[in-house]
Design an enzyme around this catalytic site. Structure first.
Site, PDB file in Angstrom:
ATOM      1  N   ASP A   1      64.288 118.861   6.983  1.00  9.48           N
ATOM      2  CA  ASP A   1      62.960 119.424   6.711  1.00  9.48           C
ATOM      3  C   ASP A   1      62.853 120.714   7.522  1.00  9.48           C
ATOM      4  O   ASP A   1      63.721 121.014   8.355  1.00  9.48           O
ATOM      5  CB  ASP A   1      61.857 118.435   7.145  1.00  9.48           C
ATOM      6  CG  ASP A   1      60.450 118.988   6.926  1.00  9.48           C
ATOM      7  OD1 ASP A   1      60.202 119.530   5.831  1.00  9.48           O
ATOM      8  OD2 ASP A   1      59.610 118.905   7.846  1.00  9.48           O
ATOM      9  N   SER A   2      61.748 121.446   7.316  1.00  7.10           N
ATOM     10  CA  SER A   2      61.534 122.654   8.118  1.00  7.10           C
ATOM     11  C   SER A   2      61.134 122.301   9.558  1.00  7.10           C
ATOM     12  O   SER A   2      61.314 123.121  10.452  1.00  7.10           O
ATOM     13  CB  SER A   2      60.428 123.496   7.484  1.00  7.10           C
ATOM     14  OG  SER A   2      59.238 122.732   7.421  1.00  7.10           O
TER      15      SER A   2
ATOM     16  N   CYS B   1      61.625 117.353   2.399  1.00  9.44           N
ATOM     17  CA  CYS B   1      60.731 118.508   2.383  1.00  9.44           C
ATOM     18  C   CYS B   1      60.375 118.818   0.933  1.00  9.44           C
ATOM     19  O   CYS B   1      61.266 119.035   0.106  1.00  9.44           O
ATOM     20  CB  CYS B   1      61.447 119.693   3.026  1.00  9.44           C
ATOM     21  SG  CYS B   1      60.528 121.229   2.932  1.00  9.44           S
TER      22      CYS B   1
ATOM     23  N   GLU C   1      52.094 121.417  13.285  1.00 11.06           N
ATOM     24  CA  GLU C   1      53.162 121.846  14.199  1.00 11.06           C
ATOM     25  C   GLU C   1      52.598 122.198  15.577  1.00 11.06           C
ATOM     26  O   GLU C   1      53.283 122.111  16.575  1.00 11.06           O
ATOM     27  CB  GLU C   1      53.950 123.024  13.608  1.00 11.06           C
ATOM     28  CG  GLU C   1      54.859 122.643  12.440  1.00 11.06           C
ATOM     29  CD  GLU C   1      56.123 121.847  12.848  1.00 11.06           C
ATOM     30  OE1 GLU C   1      56.547 121.933  14.013  1.00 11.06           O
ATOM     31  OE2 GLU C   1      56.662 121.129  11.984  1.00 11.06           O
TER      32      GLU C   1
ATOM     33  N   CYS D   1      53.452 117.236   0.875  1.00 11.74           N
ATOM     34  CA  CYS D   1      54.156 117.890   1.983  1.00 11.74           C
ATOM     35  C   CYS D   1      54.421 116.792   2.997  1.00 11.74           C
ATOM     36  O   CYS D   1      53.498 116.028   3.338  1.00 11.74           O
ATOM     37  CB  CYS D   1      53.279 118.985   2.590  1.00 11.74           C
ATOM     38  SG  CYS D   1      53.965 119.673   4.113  1.00 11.74           S
TER      39      CYS D   1
ATOM     40  N   HIS E   1      54.747 116.865   6.030  1.00 16.27           N
ATOM     41  CA  HIS E   1      53.981 116.976   7.275  1.00 16.27           C
ATOM     42  C   HIS E   1      52.657 116.194   7.192  1.00 16.27           C
ATOM     43  O   HIS E   1      52.155 115.700   8.194  1.00 16.27           O
ATOM     44  CB  HIS E   1      53.613 118.442   7.566  1.00 16.27           C
ATOM     45  CG  HIS E   1      54.700 119.234   8.204  1.00 16.27           C
ATOM     46  ND1 HIS E   1      55.847 119.594   7.550  1.00 16.27           N
ATOM     47  CD2 HIS E   1      54.795 119.761   9.460  1.00 16.27           C
ATOM     48  CE1 HIS E   1      56.606 120.310   8.366  1.00 16.27           C
ATOM     49  NE2 HIS E   1      55.991 120.428   9.532  1.00 16.27           N
TER      50      HIS E   1
HETATM   51  N1  DGL Z   1      57.350 119.536   5.289  1.00 17.16           N
HETATM   52  C1  DGL Z   1      57.481 120.495   4.297  1.00 17.16           C
HETATM   53  C2  DGL Z   1      57.117 120.087   2.923  1.00 17.16           C
HETATM   54  O1  DGL Z   1      57.187 118.920   2.628  1.00 17.16           O
HETATM   55  C3  DGL Z   1      57.521 121.946   4.625  1.00 17.16           C
HETATM   56  C4  DGL Z   1      56.326 122.552   5.205  1.00 17.16           C
HETATM   57  C5  DGL Z   1      56.564 124.004   5.549  1.00 17.16           C
HETATM   58  O2  DGL Z   1      57.507 124.275   6.275  1.00 17.16           O
HETATM   59  O3  DGL Z   1      55.791 124.837   5.063  1.00 17.16           O
HETATM   60  O4  DGL Z   1      56.782 120.901   2.094  1.00 17.16           O
END
Ligand code: DGL
Length: 276
Positions: A21-22, A84, A164, A196, A198
């Site tokens: 993931d990011s 992600c 974050e 997402c 996150h």
């Molecule tokens: N966790 C990510 C997703 O599911 C990426 C969020 C990001 O880096 O903008 O899209």
């Protein structure tokens, strides 16, 4: 011509599973994988240096995703989980082209879209990053299975930076959630997909906003189940490994990642810096 089925007989169950993931988002998926498949070794890559992916161009996201996938294969992974949504929406095709003949690839959009489309939901809302919403992949994937479902997608770009920053149970995050979820696009939804990885980190706050009015989909569990099904199918499920190894590579080590990864995986884990 019929597509040839991939042959994964060169892989062995004892190899680790690669997840990326990011940033911290993929940890919500990794946590469910650990819970469902407690004997598996896991290698996680968090591309914190390039975060957020949601504001990047498709080309940039393809570049990051393919480089990380190559790294996970160099680390001998038997499967790659794209934990992600933004990478799935923008780079799934390229990742599949690169490695699908060598290892199974599991993404976070298709299994969720399929599950939702087979249950009866008339109005589904999706909140996600800009790059995911712009791809329209959720709508396409859901409507491929059930064209009667109405899907409304809303970009909610301030949530990833807030998460974050570790702003959980914080007035700023509450204001952002209230503002986004009050949007007219989401007015009549019965189901909400957190598009997402996150966002499950703010699950309580999101559920609080809706009370019992809207069902919030638990995507990480769906993805972990899908991974289990795929590994089982290819005889790659690891069992009887009493001390699974969890490795974490980050392109930039952040305090928040340290905090959340230790909360989910225990204090003894190490974070290794790896810039790709
Ligand atoms: N966790 C990510 C997703 O599911 C990426 C969020 C990001 O880096 O903008 O899209």
């Amino acid at each position: 011509m019929k597509k040839k089925k991939p042959d994964y007989s060169h892989l062995s169950a004892a190899q680790p599973i690669g997840i990326f993931d990011s940033g911290v988002g993929g940890l919500t998926v990794a946590k469910e994988i650990k819970k469902l498949l407690p004997h598996e070794d896991l290698i996680y890559f968090g591309d914190t240096k390039h975060l957020p992916y949601g504001d990047k161009s498709r080309e940039a996201i393809v570049g990051y995703s393919t480089r990380i996938t190559n790294f996970l294969l160099e680390k001998n992974c038997k499967a790659v989980v794209i934990a992600c949504n933004t990478a799935t929406a923008n780079a799934l095709k390229e990742v599949l082209e690169l490695v699908a003949e060598r290892v199974p690839v599991i993404d976070v959009i298709n299994p969720v879209a399929e599950k939702v489309s087979y249950e009866i939901h008339n109005n589904v809302g999706v909140i996600a990053t800009k790059a995911t919403v712009n791809s329209g992949l959720y709508k396409k994937s859901i409507r491929k299975h059930n064209k009667f479902i109405k899907v409304d997608e809303l970009a909610t770009p301030l949530l990833v930076p807030a998460i974050e920053e570790g702003f959980k149970n914080h007035p700023i995050t509450h204001a952002i959630i209230y503002n986004y979820l009050s949007h007219s696009k989401l007015r009549n939804i019965e189901t909400l997909i957190l598009g997402c990885t996150h966002y499950p980190l703010l699950l309580d706050e999101i559920k609080q906003f809706y009370g019992n009015r809207v069902r919030v989909i638990d995507s990480p569990t769906i993805v972990a189940n899908q991974l289990k099904i795929i590994l089982e199918k290819h005889h790659l499920l690891h069992s009887g490994n009493p001390q699974p190894v969890y490795q974490f590579f980050l392109s930039d080590i952040t305090k928040n990642f340290e905090k959340i990864s230790k909360k989910f995986f225990g204090k003894s884990i190490d974070l290794e810096l790896k810039v790709l």
